[in-house]
Design a protein around this motif. Structure first.
Motif, PDB file in Angstrom:
ATOM      1  N   HIS A 186      12.078  -6.423   1.195  1.00  0.00           N
ATOM      2  CA  HIS A 186      10.811  -7.150   1.234  1.00  0.00           C
ATOM      3  C   HIS A 186      10.805  -8.323   0.265  1.00  0.00           C
ATOM      4  N   ALA A 227      -2.019  -2.095   8.487  1.00  0.00           N
ATOM      5  CA  ALA A 227      -1.256  -2.605   7.339  1.00  0.00           C
ATOM      6  C   ALA A 227      -0.634  -3.961   7.664  1.00  0.00           C
ATOM      7  N   ILE A 228      -0.118  -4.118   8.882  1.00  0.00           N
ATOM      8  CA  ILE A 228       0.490  -5.383   9.291  1.00  0.00           C
ATOM      9  C   ILE A 228      -0.551  -6.504   9.300  1.00  0.00           C
ATOM     10  N   LYS A 230      -3.349  -6.604   7.597  1.00  0.00           N
ATOM     11  CA  LYS A 230      -3.760  -6.838   6.212  1.00  0.00           C
ATOM     12  C   LYS A 230      -2.748  -7.714   5.476  1.00  0.00           C
ATOM     13  N   ASN A 231      -1.465  -7.549   5.802  1.00  0.00           N
ATOM     14  CA  ASN A 231      -0.403  -8.301   5.120  1.00  0.00           C
ATOM     15  C   ASN A 231      -0.137  -9.678   5.730  1.00  0.00           C
ATOM     16  N   TRP A 235       5.130  -7.689   8.551  1.00  0.00           N
ATOM     17  CA  TRP A 235       5.586  -6.526   7.760  1.00  0.00           C
ATOM     18  C   TRP A 235       4.421  -5.583   7.500  1.00  0.00           C
ATOM     19  N   HIS A 236       4.751  -4.305   7.310  1.00  0.00           N
ATOM     20  CA  HIS A 236       3.700  -3.331   7.005  1.00  0.00           C
ATOM     21  C   HIS A 236       3.849  -2.767   5.606  1.00  0.00           C
ATOM     22  N   GLY A 237       5.078  -2.616   5.107  1.00  0.00           N
ATOM     23  CA  GLY A 237       5.295  -2.177   3.735  1.00  0.00           C
ATOM     24  C   GLY A 237       5.022  -0.718   3.469  1.00  0.00           C
ATOM     25  N   VAL A 269       3.901 -15.607  10.542  1.00  0.00           N
ATOM     26  CA  VAL A 269       3.226 -15.044   9.377  1.00  0.00           C
ATOM     27  C   VAL A 269       2.178 -16.034   8.883  1.00  0.00           C
ATOM     28  N   ASP A 272      -1.682 -18.487   3.710  1.00  0.00           N
ATOM     29  CA  ASP A 272      -2.970 -18.322   3.061  1.00  0.00           C
ATOM     30  C   ASP A 272      -3.674 -19.668   2.880  1.00  0.00           C
TER      31      ASP A 272
END
Length: 491
Positions: A186, A227-228, A230-231, A235-237, A269, A272
């Protein structure tokens, strides 16, 4: 009448100046033997800091040669300890060179101590000072000590780069620390593709027995999906998903963003928005330092009133494309073709950034005047002031307005080096539109529909891009890593 003699005698150098000149030559040629002879034949063995650093630089550059390695280590250590006893104050360059010699000697502890001592001499820490200790610990299998160096590097505000991350990944693979392997995969996601040597380390993990054993037996699909999202995607982590052996294939990605091997779609991806705004402020700040402030401020104010654009066009880059022939000049026809194609695709006119000097020259040409006047009337042309660097203007506009940017400029010049950051490369990947003219036919190449980073999908599969320049993204090599039986273990 006085005539100067063209064969004036060279001014005789002082012993100190002659010593320095000879040392500079040894440094350029990386000649350790000559450097040792110079030092031993010197009437005064006491060195200035600059001269000591030059000797240590020669020593550290002699480590890769087995014939000079041991003598370089011994000579460097003797020099450093001799001058350190004289209350000598080393700087960062001194300590970095000594850390390299210590690591080559296999003494990671001393290399780490040297790196940490930088703060004692009011010097700014650099990654290169810590890298020898980290690489030394990784190479000798001392994973915990290597992780300790990493934590210290982070505590002083520095960021590891691919060689250090690859070394940490490798020692984690070799010591079977599956959670750390997952963590470093990661951390490598910050890179726009990875080197072949790093790819081989990753392949060695997934082909190993340990990789086949680790993983979650079951996990709720909604939890992974959440999770994916949110990130930001890609990736889910949550850790290794599924059980069983992995299947590895080198593959390519289709034009619609699917892996040719497993047909799984790759994702774009999210960037932000707050990070984008911060980057726009950085561009503006640097531009204000290097441009006439009133000129750039005027452009910023103008942009606030004209924020409807979805595409920015680097006019000079397009107009001068392939014009390096006898009758070549500035091709307004090429620029016009790009403007029309952008409008055709988006139904909105782009913002064309061009020097006022170039605009004035085009207006003086009767055959081109009408088009320039039309662009001006339509509000799609901004002329940058005389003496300005238009790169600042089109880059700021594209980032500030979150626009696409049409240019073939690879953005590697000095001004872009000032902006050097992982975010800049991610922004380029998402926003740069490239173009070609084949027999006067224009082709715009839009940004890929997926991000060029390591991706971990909802099934727990991995897609890992190989770094390097490629003729087109469809020819880039990716490592596809799948676990065919994963769906059997998911709730």
């Amino acid at each position: 009448m006085n005539h100067q003699n063209p064969r004036r005698k060279k001014q005789k150098l002082t012993p100190e100046a002659q010593f320095r000149a000879t040392l500079d030559l040894c440094s350029r040629t990386k000649d350790l033997s000559a450097a040792v002879t110079l030092y031993e034949s010197s009437a005064s063995p006491t060195l200035t800091l600059n001269n000591l650093n030059s000797f240590l630089y020669i020593c550290s550059n002699s480590l890769s040669d087995p014939e000079t390695r041991d003598s370089a280590i011994n000579f460097g250590f003797n020099l450093f300890h001799h001058h350190n006893k004289e209350n000598f104050k080393p700087n960062e360059a001194t300590l970095t060179a000594m850390a390299r010699l210590a690591a080559a000697k296999g003494d990671g502890e001393y290399a780490f101590a040297l790196a940490k001592s930088v703060k004692n001499y009011a010097a700014a820490p650099k990654l290169r000072t810590y890298a020898p200790a980290l690489i030394c610990f990784c190479g000798s299998g001392k994973a915990d000590k290597a992780y300790e160096v990493e934590e210290h590097v982070k505590s002083v505000g520095l960021h590891l780069e691919e060689p250090e991350l690859a070394a940490l990944l490798k020692v984690s693979v070799e010591t079977g620390r599956e959670n750390k392997v997952y963590e470093y995969l990661h951390k490598l996601r910050t890179l726009r593709g990875i080197d072949e040597s790093t790819m081989e380390i990753i392949e060695s993990w997934f082909r190993g027995k340990k990789a086949a054993e680790v993983g979650l037996v079951s996990l709720d699909r909604d939890q992974v999906k959440e999770a994916i999202l949110k990130n930001g995607g890609g990736w889910h982590g949550l850790g290794w998903l599924g059980k069983g052996e992995w299947v590895l294939r080198r593959s390519n990605i289709t034009s619609d963003g699917r892996c040719c091997a497993c047909h799984e779609p790759l994702v774009c991806v999210d960037i932000d928005r707050a990070e984008t705004e911060k980057f726009a402020q950085s561009v503006a700040s640097l531009a204000m330092e290097r441009e006439v402030q009133s000129n750039f401020k005027e452009f910023q104010d103008w942009l606030e009133q004209h924020s409807e654009y979805e595409t920015v066009v680097d006019g000079a880059n397009i107009g001068l494309y392939q014009q390096n022939f006898a009758e070549g000049g500035f091709s307004i026809a090429q620029l016009d073709a790009v403007v029309k194609e952008v409008h055709k695709n988006s139904k909105k006119w782009p913002l064309v950034v061009l020097h006022k000097k170039r605009i004035r020259s085009l207006l003086e040409d009767v055959s081109k005047r009408k088009l320039i006047e039309e662009w001006t009337d339509q509000g799609l042309l901004y002329g940058t002031p005389f003496g300005s660097n238009d790169d600042w203007y089109w880059l700021y506009a594209a980032v500030k307005l979150k626009c696409l940017l049409v240019t073939n400029d690879e953005m590697r010049d000095h001004i872009f080096e000032l902006l050097g950051s992982n975010f800049f490369f991610r922004w380029k990947e998402r926003h740069q539109v490239r173009y070609t003219f084949m027999k006067s036919n224009l082709k715009l190449t839009m940004p890929p529909s997926y991000s060029l980073v390591i991706q971990e999908c909802q099934k727990g599969w991995w897609h890992i891009p190989l770094a390097g320049e490629v003729s087109s993204e469809s020819s880039r090599t990716w490592l596809c890593v799948t676990r065919p039986g994963y769906s059997d273990h998911v709730q």
